[in-house]
Design a protein around this motif. Structure first.
Motif, PDB file in Angstrom:
ATOM      1  N   TYR A 131      -2.736  -4.028 -10.867  1.00  0.00           N
ATOM      2  CA  TYR A 131      -3.695  -3.860 -12.064  1.00  0.00           C
ATOM      3  C   TYR A 131      -3.032  -2.715 -12.972  1.00  0.00           C
ATOM      4  O   TYR A 131      -3.210  -2.668 -14.083  1.00  0.00           O
ATOM      5  CB  TYR A 131      -4.984  -3.341 -11.358  1.00  0.00           C
ATOM      6  CG  TYR A 131      -6.194  -2.903 -12.427  1.00  0.00           C
ATOM      7  CD1 TYR A 131      -6.843  -4.021 -13.092  1.00  0.00           C
ATOM      8  CD2 TYR A 131      -6.221  -1.885 -12.480  1.00  0.00           C
ATOM      9  CE1 TYR A 131      -7.617  -3.739 -14.007  1.00  0.00           C
ATOM     10  CE2 TYR A 131      -7.245  -1.229 -13.563  1.00  0.00           C
ATOM     11  CZ  TYR A 131      -8.188  -2.320 -14.168  1.00  0.00           C
ATOM     12  OH  TYR A 131      -8.750  -1.915 -15.143  1.00  0.00           O
ATOM     13  N   LEU A 132      -2.477  -1.607 -12.385  1.00  0.00           N
ATOM     14  CA  LEU A 132      -2.062  -0.588 -13.051  1.00  0.00           C
ATOM     15  C   LEU A 132      -0.753  -0.736 -13.903  1.00  0.00           C
ATOM     16  O   LEU A 132      -0.630  -0.107 -14.895  1.00  0.00           O
ATOM     17  CB  LEU A 132      -1.868   0.820 -12.029  1.00  0.00           C
ATOM     18  CG  LEU A 132      -3.106   1.294 -11.239  1.00  0.00           C
ATOM     19  CD1 LEU A 132      -2.715   2.361 -10.428  1.00  0.00           C
ATOM     20  CD2 LEU A 132      -4.026   1.950 -12.533  1.00  0.00           C
ATOM     21  N   GLU A 133      -0.196  -1.964 -13.379  1.00  0.00           N
ATOM     22  CA  GLU A 133       1.036  -2.373 -14.095  1.00  0.00           C
ATOM     23  C   GLU A 133       0.536  -3.200 -15.363  1.00  0.00           C
ATOM     24  O   GLU A 133       1.418  -3.826 -16.222  1.00  0.00           O
ATOM     25  CB  GLU A 133       2.230  -3.147 -13.356  1.00  0.00           C
ATOM     26  CG  GLU A 133       2.649  -2.253 -12.334  1.00  0.00           C
ATOM     27  CD  GLU A 133       3.799  -1.575 -12.830  1.00  0.00           C
ATOM     28  OE1 GLU A 133       4.357  -1.920 -13.729  1.00  0.00           O
ATOM     29  OE2 GLU A 133       4.206  -0.458 -12.340  1.00  0.00           O
ATOM     30  N   GLU A 134      -0.873  -3.448 -15.608  1.00  0.00           N
ATOM     31  CA  GLU A 134      -1.441  -4.447 -16.418  1.00  0.00           C
ATOM     32  C   GLU A 134      -0.933  -5.732 -16.374  1.00  0.00           C
ATOM     33  O   GLU A 134      -0.763  -6.439 -17.515  1.00  0.00           O
ATOM     34  CB  GLU A 134      -1.183  -3.555 -17.976  1.00  0.00           C
ATOM     35  CG  GLU A 134      -1.831  -2.246 -18.205  1.00  0.00           C
ATOM     36  CD  GLU A 134      -1.427  -1.635 -19.390  1.00  0.00           C
ATOM     37  OE1 GLU A 134      -0.513  -2.167 -20.129  1.00  0.00           O
ATOM     38  OE2 GLU A 134      -1.952  -0.615 -19.473  1.00  0.00           O
ATOM     39  N   ARG A 135      -0.774  -6.263 -15.214  1.00  0.00           N
ATOM     40  CA  ARG A 135      -0.406  -7.541 -14.804  1.00  0.00           C
ATOM     41  C   ARG A 135      -1.607  -8.308 -15.073  1.00  0.00           C
ATOM     42  O   ARG A 135      -2.971  -8.075 -15.041  1.00  0.00           O
ATOM     43  CB  ARG A 135       0.035  -7.780 -13.524  1.00  0.00           C
ATOM     44  CG  ARG A 135       1.230  -7.091 -13.271  1.00  0.00           C
ATOM     45  CD  ARG A 135       2.296  -7.638 -14.219  1.00  0.00           C
ATOM     46  NE  ARG A 135       3.806  -6.953 -13.922  1.00  0.00           N
ATOM     47  CZ  ARG A 135       4.917  -7.228 -14.350  1.00  0.00           C
ATOM     48  NH1 ARG A 135       4.717  -8.339 -14.793  1.00  0.00           N
ATOM     49  NH2 ARG A 135       5.908  -6.500 -14.174  1.00  0.00           N
ATOM     50  N   THR A 136      -1.319  -9.552 -15.866  1.00  0.00           N
ATOM     51  CA  THR A 136      -2.778 -10.437 -16.030  1.00  0.00           C
ATOM     52  C   THR A 136      -3.154 -10.991 -14.663  1.00  0.00           C
ATOM     53  O   THR A 136      -2.409 -11.133 -13.800  1.00  0.00           O
ATOM     54  CB  THR A 136      -2.337 -11.636 -17.002  1.00  0.00           C
ATOM     55  OG1 THR A 136      -1.223 -12.357 -16.453  1.00  0.00           O
ATOM     56  CG2 THR A 136      -1.772 -10.957 -18.397  1.00  0.00           C
ATOM     57  N   TYR A 137      -4.239 -11.607 -14.498  1.00  0.00           N
ATOM     58  CA  TYR A 137      -4.661 -12.291 -13.422  1.00  0.00           C
ATOM     59  C   TYR A 137      -3.661 -13.472 -13.196  1.00  0.00           C
ATOM     60  O   TYR A 137      -3.642 -13.786 -12.076  1.00  0.00           O
ATOM     61  CB  TYR A 137      -6.184 -13.013 -13.539  1.00  0.00           C
ATOM     62  CG  TYR A 137      -7.142 -11.614 -13.657  1.00  0.00           C
ATOM     63  CD1 TYR A 137      -6.965 -10.447 -13.017  1.00  0.00           C
ATOM     64  CD2 TYR A 137      -8.523 -11.826 -13.823  1.00  0.00           C
ATOM     65  CE1 TYR A 137      -7.825  -9.439 -12.859  1.00  0.00           C
ATOM     66  CE2 TYR A 137      -9.342 -11.051 -13.921  1.00  0.00           C
ATOM     67  CZ  TYR A 137      -9.196  -9.774 -13.301  1.00  0.00           C
ATOM     68  OH  TYR A 137     -10.001  -8.661 -13.171  1.00  0.00           O
ATOM     69  N   GLU A 139      -0.538 -13.613 -13.642  1.00  0.00           N
ATOM     70  CA  GLU A 139       0.542 -12.993 -12.992  1.00  0.00           C
ATOM     71  C   GLU A 139       0.380 -12.532 -11.724  1.00  0.00           C
ATOM     72  O   GLU A 139       1.166 -12.711 -10.701  1.00  0.00           O
ATOM     73  CB  GLU A 139       1.361 -11.904 -13.798  1.00  0.00           C
ATOM     74  CG  GLU A 139       1.869 -12.301 -15.192  1.00  0.00           C
ATOM     75  CD  GLU A 139       2.169 -11.135 -16.203  1.00  0.00           C
ATOM     76  OE1 GLU A 139       3.369 -11.026 -16.493  1.00  0.00           O
ATOM     77  OE2 GLU A 139       1.270 -10.090 -16.466  1.00  0.00           O
ATOM     78  N   ARG A 152      -9.802 -12.491  -9.183  1.00  0.00           N
ATOM     79  CA  ARG A 152     -10.802 -12.196  -9.808  1.00  0.00           C
ATOM     80  C   ARG A 152     -11.855 -11.319  -8.778  1.00  0.00           C
ATOM     81  O   ARG A 152     -12.251 -10.131  -8.770  1.00  0.00           O
ATOM     82  CB  ARG A 152     -11.553 -12.789 -10.878  1.00  0.00           C
ATOM     83  CG  ARG A 152     -11.139 -13.018 -11.883  1.00  0.00           C
ATOM     84  CD  ARG A 152     -11.801 -14.157 -12.917  1.00  0.00           C
ATOM     85  NE  ARG A 152     -11.002 -14.401 -14.069  1.00  0.00           N
ATOM     86  CZ  ARG A 152     -10.100 -15.345 -14.301  1.00  0.00           C
ATOM     87  NH1 ARG A 152      -9.922 -16.136 -13.184  1.00  0.00           N
ATOM     88  NH2 ARG A 152      -9.535 -15.709 -15.328  1.00  0.00           N
ATOM     89  N   GLN A 159     -11.921  -2.625  -6.815  1.00  0.00           N
ATOM     90  CA  GLN A 159     -12.439  -1.842  -7.678  1.00  0.00           C
ATOM     91  C   GLN A 159     -13.896  -1.206  -7.024  1.00  0.00           C
ATOM     92  O   GLN A 159     -13.947   0.208  -7.212  1.00  0.00           O
ATOM     93  CB  GLN A 159     -12.679  -2.374  -9.103  1.00  0.00           C
ATOM     94  CG  GLN A 159     -11.695  -2.693  -9.752  1.00  0.00           C
ATOM     95  CD  GLN A 159     -11.833  -3.687 -11.022  1.00  0.00           C
ATOM     96  OE1 GLN A 159     -12.963  -4.251 -11.115  1.00  0.00           O
ATOM     97  NE2 GLN A 159     -10.943  -3.612 -12.245  1.00  0.00           N
TER      98      GLN A 159
END
Length: 171
Positions: A131-137, A139, A152, A159
Motif C-alpha cells: 500500500y505504501l509503495e502505491e501498488r494497485t489492488y 498488482e 480489498r 487499515q
C-alpha cells in the motif's frame, strides 16, 4: 554445490535498480540494522538463485516477481528468528523498533506508525508495504497470489487494525 557463477550484468543492474524496494521489505521485517543487512543479503542470494528461471515474457512484471521472492524470504526469515528466540524470564519483551531516520516535525507520528506496523502479522505487514509503495489492488493480488476482492477486504481489515493500534499509542 557447484562453484559460484559470475554475476550476470542484467542481474546486477536489476538489483541496483530495485535495491530501495528490497531494502524497504527488509526494513519492515527486521527492525535491527544488522539483521536487516543479513536479510537483504539472503534476499539477493535467493533472487540470484531464482534469476535463471525468470522469463520476462512468461512471468509477471519484474517488480512483482521481486516482491514475491523478497516477501517470501522475509517472512521465512522472521519465522526462523522467532522460533530461535528464548522466552524472557521477566515477562514478554516488545522489540524496540528504531524510528525512521526522519527527524522532522512528523518524526513522532512516523515512529508511532512503525510501532503499530511492528504489531501486525507477517501478511498484514506485506499489505502495508504494498500500500505504501502505491501498488494497485491488481498488482497486490498478483504479488500475494490472491484475488483483487480478497485484497480489498484484507486491506480494509489491516487499515482498521492500524487505526486501533494508533489510537492506543495516542492515548
Amino acid at each position: 554445490m557447484s562453484p559460484a557463477a559470475p554475476l550476470s550484468p542484467d542481474f546486477t543492474v536489476v538489483i541496483t535498480r530495485y535495491e530501495p524496494l528490497l531494502r524497504r521489505v527488509c526494513r519492515l521485517y527486521c527492525p535491527d540494522a544488522d539483521d536487516r543487512q543479513d536479510l537483504f543479503q539472503e534476499v539477493v542470494l535467493q533472487l540470484w538463485r531464482a534469476w535463471p528461471k525468470y522469463q520476462p515474457q512468461a512471468s509477471a512484471k519484474l517488480s512483482t516477481w521481486l516482491y514475491r521472492i523478497a516477501l517470501n524470504v522475509a517472512i521465512s526469515n522472521l519465522r526462523q528468528r522467532t522460533r530461535r528466540l528464548v522466552p524472557e524470564r521477566f515477562g514478554p519483551q516488545v522489540p524496540d523498533v528504531a524510528p525512521p531516520p526522519d527527524t522532522g516535525p512528523d518524526a513522532e507520528d512516523l515512529a508511532q506508525l512503525y510501532r503499530a506496523i511492528e504489531r501486525l502479522s507477517d501478511v498484514e505487514k506485506a499489505f502495508v508495504l504494498l500500500y505504501l509503495e502505491e501498488r494497485t489492488y491488481e498488482e497486490m493480488a498478483d504479488i500475494l497470489g490472491i484475488t483483487q476482492n480478497n485484497v480489498r477486504v484484507k486491506m480494509h481489515r489491516v487499515q482498521e487494525k492500524l487505526r486501533q493500534l494508533l489510537l492506543t499509542y495516542s492515548v
